[in-house]
Design a protein around this motif. Structure first.
Motif, short mmCIF file in Angstrom:
data_model
loop_
_atom_site.label_atom_id
_atom_site.label_comp_id
_atom_site.label_asym_id
_atom_site.label_seq_id
_atom_site.Cartn_x
_atom_site.Cartn_y
_atom_site.Cartn_z
N GLY A 254 -3.29 6.16 -5.84
CA GLY A 254 -3.22 5.63 -7.19
C GLY A 254 -2.72 6.72 -8.14
O GLY A 254 -1.74 7.41 -7.85
N PRO A 255 -3.41 6.94 -9.27
CA PRO A 255 -2.97 7.98 -10.22
C PRO A 255 -3.41 9.39 -9.84
O PRO A 255 -3.38 10.29 -10.67
CB PRO A 255 -3.58 7.53 -11.54
CG PRO A 255 -4.80 6.77 -11.13
CD PRO A 255 -4.46 6.09 -9.84
N ASP B 19 0.82 7.08 -1.78
CA ASP B 19 0.61 5.72 -2.28
C ASP B 19 1.92 4.95 -2.12
O ASP B 19 3.01 5.52 -2.29
CB ASP B 19 0.19 5.74 -3.75
CG ASP B 19 -0.50 4.45 -4.17
OD1 ASP B 19 -1.74 4.43 -4.25
OD2 ASP B 19 0.21 3.44 -4.41
N ALA C 25 -0.99 -0.65 -12.93
CA ALA C 25 -0.97 0.82 -13.06
C ALA C 25 -1.13 1.27 -14.50
O ALA C 25 -1.83 2.25 -14.78
CB ALA C 25 0.33 1.35 -12.46
N MET D 282 2.29 3.44 -9.58
CA MET D 282 1.16 4.35 -9.43
C MET D 282 1.64 5.78 -9.20
O MET D 282 1.05 6.75 -9.69
CB MET D 282 0.26 3.90 -8.27
CG MET D 282 -0.64 2.74 -8.59
SD MET D 282 -1.88 3.16 -9.83
CE MET D 282 -2.91 1.68 -9.75
N TYR E 91 -4.77 1.35 -15.43
CA TYR E 91 -5.73 1.87 -14.45
C TYR E 91 -6.60 3.00 -14.99
O TYR E 91 -7.82 2.98 -14.87
CB TYR E 91 -4.98 2.34 -13.19
CG TYR E 91 -5.85 2.40 -11.96
CD1 TYR E 91 -5.97 1.30 -11.12
CD2 TYR E 91 -6.57 3.54 -11.66
CE1 TYR E 91 -6.77 1.35 -9.99
CE2 TYR E 91 -7.38 3.60 -10.54
CZ TYR E 91 -7.47 2.50 -9.71
OH TYR E 91 -8.27 2.55 -8.60
#
Length: 266
Positions: free
Chosen positions: A52-53, A71, A16, A76, A19
Motif C-alpha cells: 500500500g502506501p 504492491d 488510494a 498505491m 487511504y
C-alpha cells in the motif's frame, strides 16, 4: 470459493487517495516490539508485501539494512514512493504475491498489513518458505475494535457500510465459512509456530475521517460503487451527528501482529 487476486479490478486505484487519511496507522510501538521479538539486525532485509502506501516499510526501515516494498496497484505505489523518498533503504517495486521468488534474494522477515486476504495465501506462504532465512518469520499486521463504550458509534457506522457493500462478492467470500481464518492457514503452512504481539491505542476522528475511511475500503470505494459512493457519503454525513453530538469520534484499537515462524526442530 477460489482465492482472490492481489487486487480486484483496480478498486484501490480510487481508494488510494483516501487511504492514509482513512486508515489507522500501524503503531510504532508495535513495530518496535516485532523487531525485538524477531531480533532483527541492522544488516537484515525485510519484505513488505502488499505494501500500500508503505507504512510498514517505512516503519521497519530504521531497524534493518533494506526493506523491499511490493504492491500491484500503481496508485498505491505512487504513495509508497512518496513515503519512501526520504528513506534511503526502502525500495518500492510493482509486484504482487504471484511475482515473488528467488530472484528477489533472501529475507529475515516478510510483513503484510491488511492485505493477506487478497492473496493465494497457501501459495504465498510456500513461496516465503523459499525466501526467508531459517530463523525468518512472516508477520501479519491488523487491528480489531473491541466493544467498548468509546467505540459504540462503530455499530452504526458498520451497519451503514454493510448496506452499501452487501452485494460485494469479494466481501462475501472473505466472510464465508469456506474462507479459513489467517491463523488456520498459517497452522497448516511451513510457518506454524505462532506468537501474537499487540498494543492498545486510541485516536480521535471527525466526520471527514469517517468518510475517508469508507472511501478507502475496497468494498465501498468509488471504483466499485460508482454514483452510489456519493449517496453513501451524503448519508454518512447526515447520520454521523446522531452518533456523536460533538462531531468527534473516539476509536480504541487493538493493533496486533501475528508472528509465524517455522517449527523448532526436535
Amino acid at each position: 470459493m477460489s482465492a482472490a487476486p492481489d487486487f480486484a479490478a483496480r478498486r484501490f486505484q480510487s481508494a488510494a487517495a483516501h487511504y492514509l487519511a482513512g486508515r489507522a496507522p500501524y503503531p510504532p510501538a508495535l513495530i518496535a516490539r516485532v523487531v525485538e521479538l524477531l531480533q532483527l539486525e541492522p544488516d537484515d532485509r525485510v519484505m513488505d508485501l502488499g505494501c500500500g502506501p508503505a507504512q510498514l516499510a517505512v516503519g521497519f526501515a530504521p531497524y534493518v539494512g533494506e526493506v523491499l516494498a511490493l504492491d500491484p496497484e500503481p496508485a498505491m505505489l505512487e504513495l509508497a514512493r512518496e513515503a519512501a523518498s526520504q528513506v534511503p533503504n526502502v525500495e518500492v517495486v510493482q509486484a504482487g504475491s504471484q511475482d515473488i521468488g528467488a530472484h528477489l534474494g533472501r529475507f529475515r522477515a516478510a510483513v503484510i498489513g491488511r492485505a493477506f486476504h487478497w492473496m493465494d495465501r497457501a501459495e504465498t506462504l510456500r513461496r516465503f518458505d523459499g525466501l526467508l532465512e531459517p530463523d525468518g518469520a512472516v508477520v501479519l499486521f491488523g487491528d480489531e475494535r473491541p466493544k467498548l463504550p468509546e467505540n459504540a458509534w462503530l455499530q452504526h457506522y458498520s451497519e451503514l457500510i454493510e448496506r452499501f457493500s452487501a452485494d460485494d462478492e469479494d466481501r462475501q467470500r472473505r466472510r464465508s465459512e469456506a474462507f479459513a481464518p489467517h491463523m488456520s492457514v498459517l497452522l497448516h503452512s511451513p510457518f506454524s509456530r505462532l506468537e501474537r504481539a499487540s498494543v492498545v491505542t486510541s485516536r480521535e476522528l471527525g466526520v471527514d475521517g469517517l468518510v475517508q475511511r469508507a472511501l478507502s475500503q475496497s468494498s465501498t470505494s468509488r471504483a466499485r460503487l460508482g454514483a452510489q459512493a456519493d449517496e453513501m457519503v451524503a448519508e454518512l454525513r447526515a447520520k454521523a451527528p446522531a452518533w456523536s453530538p460533538t462531531g468527534r469520534f473516539t476509536e480504541v484499537l487493538f493493533s496486533n501482529a501475528l508472528i509465524a515462524r517455522r517449527p523448532v526442530a526436535d
